[in-house]
Design an enzyme around this catalytic site. Structure first.
Site, PDB file in Angstrom:
ATOM      1  N   LYS A 124       5.072 -18.915  21.034  1.00  0.00           N
ATOM      2  CA  LYS A 124       5.643 -18.431  19.771  1.00  0.00           C
ATOM      3  C   LYS A 124       6.220 -19.622  19.043  1.00  0.00           C
ATOM      4  CE  LYS A 124       6.441 -14.218  18.058  1.00  0.00           C
ATOM      5  NZ  LYS A 124       5.700 -13.061  18.570  1.00  0.00           N
TER       6      LYS A 124
HETATM    7  N1  GLU Z   1       3.262 -11.840  16.284  1.00  0.00           N
HETATM    8  C1  GLU Z   1       2.529 -10.785  16.921  1.00  0.00           C
HETATM    9  C2  GLU Z   1       3.216 -10.380  18.213  1.00  0.00           C
HETATM   10  O1  GLU Z   1       4.408 -10.556  18.359  1.00  0.00           O
HETATM   11  C3  GLU Z   1       1.052 -11.104  17.076  1.00  0.00           C
HETATM   12  C4  GLU Z   1       0.719 -12.314  17.866  1.00  0.00           C
HETATM   13  C5  GLU Z   1      -0.762 -12.705  17.811  1.00  0.00           C
HETATM   14  O2  GLU Z   1      -1.550 -12.009  17.201  1.00  0.00           O
HETATM   15  O3  GLU Z   1      -1.065 -13.728  18.402  1.00  0.00           O
HETATM   16  O4  GLU Z   1       2.631  -9.797  19.076  1.00  0.00           O
END
Ligand code: GLU
Length: 439
Positions: A124
């Site tokens: 992240k």
């Molecule tokens: N930000 C989204 C999550 O927290 C999607 C992450 C992604 O598609 O890689 O799952």
């Protein structure tokens, strides 16, 4: 020109961050992890590995503002684990982004991919900023310079970013373009899967925009089937009316369920006779992306929203919203976590004591990363799937993940969050045991 909220499709969370800041989100992860690891008697060596992140990248970078000034920004990318595949997870643009939050969010991504059986690890990132303070062209330069600063810390087979709070397909397109621009020309075409959640024309997937909300609703459908619960006529409330909250609200409406209260950063509104989510989205799109002042509902305060009697509550904003203080207020049968980390461990305990079911975030909101995986596959294979195909594959994946978590909760006689962790930890434990530790 300043970016309007509609331009960047903000995920409107609750901005009450002071309370959250005192409580470490990563501490929640540790408490959740310890509980599951103890229960499943996770190998102590593997426990040591999974209790830490692999890489933590912090970049400070300058960007030229429209008035010629230079502003410094701090960006993060935390890569938690890649035992199951390339690091994967979104980028968040928010003033509360910090290393603690990003660590937690990266770790949840590892569990999410493991539970849903997709060949990704967890990561992240984000930038600590309020995107609404910057113009469209400033945001473009900030995004591009951040991508450049990350350099080879991201890559199509290494670490693949995606949208998260306040980041949009347009922002993903800038990341793609910047990344490709730094590659030799003959390598560019095979790298479009460096980022997911792109606009369709730039290699995005049909169904990615609604994917997280769609996944939330698919898991609610399963819960309803398991509990002999009729969704037609059921009532629900939603906290956060950005991408996840608004799509979940709209898709629940298609089941004939009734949205009776909703909240975003601008305030909360209620109407016991029902709020039409499509109409509310339409209104918000003309009101700087905000629901305040929506004429077909009355304004209420945040506490009243939490106290609203309904069948289902969908938190789809930020972390630490359901705590020891707020969990006693809820008058619902089910909490379906569209957000990441909306419930802290004390809040969880209260929900369990009160017999309120929880579909935990790492299962409930996994639809986004599942369809990101489909986008990544389509790019790698130069394919373009129909929406029906995407939806059908998403349904299959999330329903089987749901069943794994449900069966594990029964087997270990535990709550669903702990069960979801057990599914993920057991999968990672098997992989580490098979592969061993180098050298
Ligand atoms: N930000 C989204 C999550 O927290 C999607 C992450 C992604 O598609 O890689 O799952």
């Amino acid at each position: 020109m300043k970016a309007s909220p509609a331009d960047i499709d903000r995920t409107r969370g609750l901005e009450e961050r002071t309370e959250r800041k005192q409580a470490s989100v990563y501490d929640n992860v540790t408490r959740q992890f310890d509980k599951a690891a103890d229960l499943v008697k996770l190998d102590p060596n593997i426990r040591k590995i999974l209790a830490m992140t692999t890489n933590e990248i912090i970049v400070n970078f300058p960007v030229k503002m429209d008035d010629g000034r230079i502003e410094m920004f701090t960006g993060y990318r935390v890569q938690h684990n890649s035992a199951l595949g390339p690091f994967k997870g979104g980028l968040r643009f928010h003033p509360a982004v910090d290393i603690d939050e990003v660590r937690a969010l990266a770790t949840w991504m590892t569990w999410k991919s493991a539970i849903t059986n997709i060949p990704f690890g967890g990561a992240k990132g984000g930038i600590q900023l309020d995107p609404f303070k910057y113009s469209y062209s400033e945001l473009e330069r900030i995004t591009r310079r951040f991508t450049f600063a990350l350099g080879n810390n991201i890559g199509p087979e290494y670490d693949i970013p995606a949208p998260d709070v306040n980041t949009t397909p347009q922002i993903m397109a800038w990341i793609l373009d910047t990344y490709l621009s730094t590659m030799p020309p003959h390598e560019r075409q095979r790298c479009t899967h460096v980022v997911t959640g792109k606009p369709i024309e730039s290699g995005g997937s049909l169904g990615r925009d609604k994917a997280t909300g769609q996944g939330v609703v698919f898991t609610i459908e399963e819960w309803a089937k398991d509990n002999g619960f009729e969704l037609r006529g059921a009532t629900y409330t939603v906290q956060g009316f950005g991408n996840v909250g608004s799509w979940a609200a709209r898709l629940m409406n298609q089941h004939g369920s009734k949205l009776i209260a909703v909240e975003d950063v601008s305030g909360a509104i209620s109407n016991p006779d029902g709020i039409d989510p499509d109409d509310a989205v339409e209104y918000a799109s003309k009101n700087k992306g905000l629901i305040s002042g929506y004429p077909k509902a009355k304004p209420i305060d945040r506490k009243t929203l939490l106290q609203t009697q309904a069948d289902i509550f969908i938190p789809a904003a930020l972390e630490n919203q359901i705590t020891a203080d707020t969990a006693p207020l809820l008058k619902v049968k089910l909490v379906a976590e569209g957000a990441n980390g909306p419930t802290d461990p004390d809040g969880d305990r209260v929900l369990q004591q009160r017999g309120i079911d929880v579909i935990p975030d790492i299962l409930c909101n996994a639809g986004g990363v599942i369809v990101s995986y489909f986008e990544w596959l389509q790019n790698k294979r130069s394919e373009f799937w129909e929406l029906e195909e995407v939806d059908c594959k998403l349904h299959k994946k999330i329903v089987s993940a749901y069943a794994r978590v449900r069966d594990t909760a029964k087997k270990f006689n535990t709550d669903w969050r702990t069960a979801a962790y057990i599914v993920a930890l057991s999968c990672l434990e098997r992989v580490y045991k098979e592969r061993g530790i180098f050298p």
